[in-house]
Design a protein around this motif. Structure first.
Motif, PDB file in Angstrom:
ATOM      1  N   LYS A  72       0.844  -1.213   0.000  1.00  0.00           N
ATOM      2  CA  LYS A  72       0.000   0.000   0.000  1.00  0.00           C
ATOM      3  C   LYS A  72       0.864   1.241   0.000  1.00  0.00           C
ATOM      4  O   LYS A  72       0.582   2.215  -0.723  1.00  0.00           O
ATOM      5  N   ILE A  73       1.920   1.225   0.825  1.00  0.00           N
ATOM      6  CA  ILE A  73       2.800   2.400   0.878  1.00  0.00           C
ATOM      7  C   ILE A  73       3.516   2.560  -0.459  1.00  0.00           C
ATOM      8  O   ILE A  73       3.682   3.669  -0.966  1.00  0.00           O
ATOM      9  N   GLN A  74       3.928   1.426  -1.059  1.00  0.00           N
ATOM     10  CA  GLN A  74       4.591   1.489  -2.365  1.00  0.00           C
ATOM     11  C   GLN A  74       3.655   2.131  -3.392  1.00  0.00           C
ATOM     12  O   GLN A  74       4.075   2.975  -4.180  1.00  0.00           O
ATOM     13  N   THR A  75       2.374   1.772  -3.341  1.00  0.00           N
ATOM     14  CA  THR A  75       1.399   2.366  -4.263  1.00  0.00           C
ATOM     15  C   THR A  75       1.282   3.867  -4.025  1.00  0.00           C
ATOM     16  O   THR A  75       1.235   4.659  -4.980  1.00  0.00           O
ATOM     17  N   LEU A  76       1.226   4.253  -2.749  1.00  0.00           N
ATOM     18  CA  LEU A  76       1.126   5.682  -2.422  1.00  0.00           C
ATOM     19  C   LEU A  76       2.343   6.435  -2.967  1.00  0.00           C
ATOM     20  O   LEU A  76       2.217   7.539  -3.513  1.00  0.00           O
ATOM     21  N   VAL A  77       3.525   5.826  -2.792  1.00  0.00           N
ATOM     22  CA  VAL A  77       4.749   6.467  -3.275  1.00  0.00           C
ATOM     23  C   VAL A  77       4.709   6.590  -4.800  1.00  0.00           C
ATOM     24  O   VAL A  77       5.026   7.638  -5.363  1.00  0.00           O
ATOM     25  N   ASP A  78       4.273   5.511  -5.463  1.00  0.00           N
ATOM     26  CA  ASP A  78       4.222   5.540  -6.929  1.00  0.00           C
ATOM     27  C   ASP A  78       3.238   6.598  -7.422  1.00  0.00           C
ATOM     28  O   ASP A  78       3.505   7.319  -8.389  1.00  0.00           O
ATOM     29  N   THR A  79       2.077   6.703  -6.730  1.00  0.00           N
ATOM     30  CA  THR A  79       1.104   7.733  -7.101  1.00  0.00           C
ATOM     31  C   THR A  79       1.706   9.121  -6.903  1.00  0.00           C
ATOM     32  O   THR A  79       1.531  10.004  -7.749  1.00  0.00           O
ATOM     33  N   GLY A  80       2.405   9.286  -5.784  1.00  0.00           N
ATOM     34  CA  GLY A  80       3.045  10.574  -5.504  1.00  0.00           C
ATOM     35  C   GLY A  80       4.063  10.929  -6.566  1.00  0.00           C
ATOM     36  O   GLY A  80       4.163  12.081  -6.994  1.00  0.00           O
ATOM     37  N   LEU A  81       4.809   9.918  -7.018  1.00  0.00           N
ATOM     38  CA  LEU A  81       5.818  10.153  -8.058  1.00  0.00           C
ATOM     39  C   LEU A  81       5.153  10.575  -9.358  1.00  0.00           C
ATOM     40  O   LEU A  81       5.662  11.436 -10.086  1.00  0.00           O
ATOM     41  N   ALA A  82       3.983   9.967  -9.637  1.00  0.00           N
ATOM     42  CA  ALA A  82       3.274  10.320 -10.872  1.00  0.00           C
ATOM     43  C   ALA A  82       2.705  11.724 -10.778  1.00  0.00           C
ATOM     44  O   ALA A  82       2.620  12.433 -11.789  1.00  0.00           O
TER      45      ALA A  82
END
Lengths: 336, 322
Positions: free
Chosen positions: A319-329
């Motif tokens: 979940k945190i990885q997804t949040l980070v990836d969304t933030g990067l996008a």
């Protein structure tokens, strides 16, 4: 004589009812008290934030002031009381000005999903760790403090070597840093605090630049176990931007052992430019809070179920990885 | 057993022993108090029955047991420890570890119902990886450079073995942190009374004290009523070291650890017989204890850490201006 006076003033004998038996002297008394209060206030130093007219400097006074400032290097206004984990409200309040500057202008922090942070503690906020110094912990805490309806001051966890690092140690404790360990987590959560934890630990802090934003293993499931045992919600947090603050090109082991550090990071500016190279770079930050992971439906004995814990930990990590990836996008560029 | 009728206090020359004897006699006049020590302390109350015992002798356990049986002692309070460590390392070890072993064996032989032992939270050891609050369950890690602390860690190990072998006797271990108060004096208070107090540059740990009255109160309660187990005896609240020194208006001399440990080597060897790390590490890392268990058992302490410190400082000041 004294005995007589005491017996006259025994609490049973005094019969006054302020509502029916109004004494005109009370007004005078109140006025006198108010003027006394004003006088006392005038003698105390003005509270923070108010503009104080500066006295003209005299040489002895200037010298004293200089000496006082030097002897405390940076910690001039400290309170005489700290809380049980060493957080100092006055130092924190003064530092908030610097944090605000970093938040608004230097790193231009963008915050999403604050509605997922509960209104009242206890709460465990789990974030990805990046960078050797705990800028991410400070910024997540500051973001919550600024935007939370109750302006809570969360605590952030820091590794052993960081919390006892000379010169860093006194400041970290006063700003709300706490040594990362189970006992401290339980104590803080029991007293209804918000706690920001970084389960990647030193593995996260020691990432080199090419591994940025890839989350490492989450310890041994301690975070989930603590949450289950204390029945507190877990809020995943993805921090984007802290990896570029000190882009570590490679780690240099040999001189680090002499300095007592886990490793010596080599960035494009450090140690090339000496201490100046430690200046954090102005990357663009995005902090994303995710929906909290519900644990209410789990049995209280779930804390002993190792497979469940490792599944929940892995779930949290993704979940945190997804949040980070969304933030990067979200971010247009590193300096966006 | 609720309240014992005959109490033996070992080491009435130490601060806790002396003050506890006075306190017991004053508050419970029906008690019979024995005192066991190497030599008769100065100004011992005449109601106290004094027995001369050298705890470091090999036959001390038999001698003690004989006295305890003859006097029908029901509780033993063991406070025969050095208030400050001395450069005589061997003697300290003989007194604190072997002497305690002798007392334990004497208690077993005399079938004493209650044993109260004075320990210290210093035994947890100052470590970078300590949690912020050390509970009684934390291991006693001591400090390799502080011989007195190491001796007492060994003593507590012997005591826990002893407790397993004698489950029918109540053993209370009290671990006070650094004691502060108007009349207490040891190597810690001497350090804090220096005209210029050295500090480790870059370190400012949280400190915790206990007031002497609160400490004695805990000892009194542990002696008179059953409280088996281990208890930290500490005050509420913590303060950074720099804050307490500023409260006292002390001049602070911050020195880098490597320099301080070299400079203080010979003075420290002369005073405590240890390298400086054995003391200064306690001003470097965290070793704050959690007193919740002790507060529940012995009641809320009257003084907070800050008040205990202020009480010590103001008493010092009055004495200087007398």
């Amino acid at each position: 004589m004294v005995d007589e006076r005491d017996s006259n003033l025994a609490p049973g004998d005094v019969e006054t009812d302020p509502a029916t038996d109004f004494d005109p002297g009370v007004g005078d008394l109140r006025e006198a008290l108010d003027s006394l209060r004003r006088e006392i206030r005038a003698r105390f130093p003005a509270p923070l934030g108010e503009d104080v007219p500066r006295q003209p400097a005299e040489w002895p006074a200037l010298f004293n002031e200089l000496r006082r400032r030097l002897s405390t290097i940076g910690m001039i206004e400290r309170s005489g009381e700290v809380d049980e984990f060493g957080m100092d409200e006055i130092v924190l309040r003064r530092t908030r000005a610097v944090l605000d500057l970093a938040y608004e202008h230097y790193w231009r922090v963008e915050v999403h999903g604050l509605e997922h942070v509960p209104d009242a503690g206890p709460c465990l906020l789990v974030a990805n760790r990046s960078g050797l110094l705990p800028y991410d912990g400070l910024m997540v805490c500051h973001a919550i403090h600024r935007n939370h309806p109750r302006h809570v001051s969360p605590r952030f966890f820091a590794a052993d070597w960081l919390i006892t690092l000379p010169f860093v140690q006194p400041y970290l404790a006063r700003l709300g840093g706490v040594r990362a360990c189970r006992e401290n987590a339980e104590r803080l959560l029991a007293s209804k605090h918000f706690v920001v934890v970084f389960p990647e630990g030193i593995k996260g802090a020691a990432k080199v630049f090419r591994e940025r934003y890839r989350l490492k293993r989450f310890g041994r499931g301690g975070v989930v176990r603590v949450a289950l045992e204390n029945r507190v919600p877990i809020v995943p947090v993805g921090v984007v931007g802290a990896e570029e603050v000190h882009p570590v090109l490679f780690k240099w082991g040999m001189p680090a052992r002499a300095l007592g550090l886990p490793f010596l990071p080599v960035t494009p500016t450090f140690p090339l430019f000496g201490p100046l190279g430690l200046m954090p770079l102005p990357s663009k930050w995005v902090i994303r809070f995710g929906p909290s992971i519900p644990i209410d439906h789990l049995q209280p004995d779930a804390a002993t179920d190792e497979l469940l814990i490792s599944r929940l930990t892995e779930d949290l990590r993704s979940k945190i990885q997804t949040l980070v990836d969304t933030g990067l996008a979200d971010r247009e560029s590193v300096w966006g | 057993m609720s309240a014992p009728g005959v109490i033996a206090v070992t080491g009435p020359g130490s601060f806790i022993g002396r003050r506890l004897v006075d306190r017991l006699l004053e508050r419970s006049p029906k008690l019979r108090v024995l005192a066991l020590d190497q030599r008769r302390p100065f100004r011992l109350d005449s109601r106290v029955r004094f027995h001369r015992v050298d705890f470091t002798e090999p036959t001390a356990d038999g001698h003690c047991a004989e006295i305890l049986v003859r006097e029908r002692a029901e509780a033993v309070v063991h406070t025969a420890f050095r208030t400050s460590p001395t450069p005589d390392l061997e003697m300290d070890h003989e007194l604190e570890t072997i002497g305690s072993l002798h007392i334990m064996n004497a208690c077993a032989a005399a079938k004493v119902k209650r044993l109260v032992v004075a320990s210290s939270t210093m035994l947890y050891g100052p470590r970078p990886d300590n949690p912020n609050f050390l509970t009684e369950a934390n291991p006693l890690r001591g400090h390799p450079d502080a011989h007195s602390v190491e001796d007492r860690v060994e003593m507590e190990g012997l005591l826990s073995d002893w407790r397993q072998r004698h489950p029918d006797s109540e053993v209370t271990v009290l671990r006070p942190c650094w004691i502060m108060g108007p009349t207490y004096w040891d190597h810690v208070t001497r350090f804090f009374s220096l005209p210029v107090v050295p500090m480790l540059l870059g370190y400012d740990p949280l400190m915790q004290f206990v007031h002497e009255e609160d400490c004695l109160h805990a000892f009194e309660r542990a002696t008179l009523s059953p409280h088996p187990g281990v208890f930290n005896v500490v005050a509420r609240g913590v303060l950074p070291l720099s804050t307490i020194l500023r409260l006292a208006g002390k001049r602070i001399l911050p020195l880098p650890a490597s320099l301080l440990y070299r400079m203080a080597y010979y003075p420290s060897q002369g005073q405590t017989g240890d390298p400086p790390a054995g003391f200064y590490d306690y001003l470097r890392y965290l070793w704050v204890a959690d007193g919740e268990r002790g507060w529940e058992a012995f009641g809320e302490p009257a003084y907070t850490t800050k008040e205990a410190w202020i009480s010590f400082v103001s008493a010092r000041r009055m004495r200087r201006y007398r």
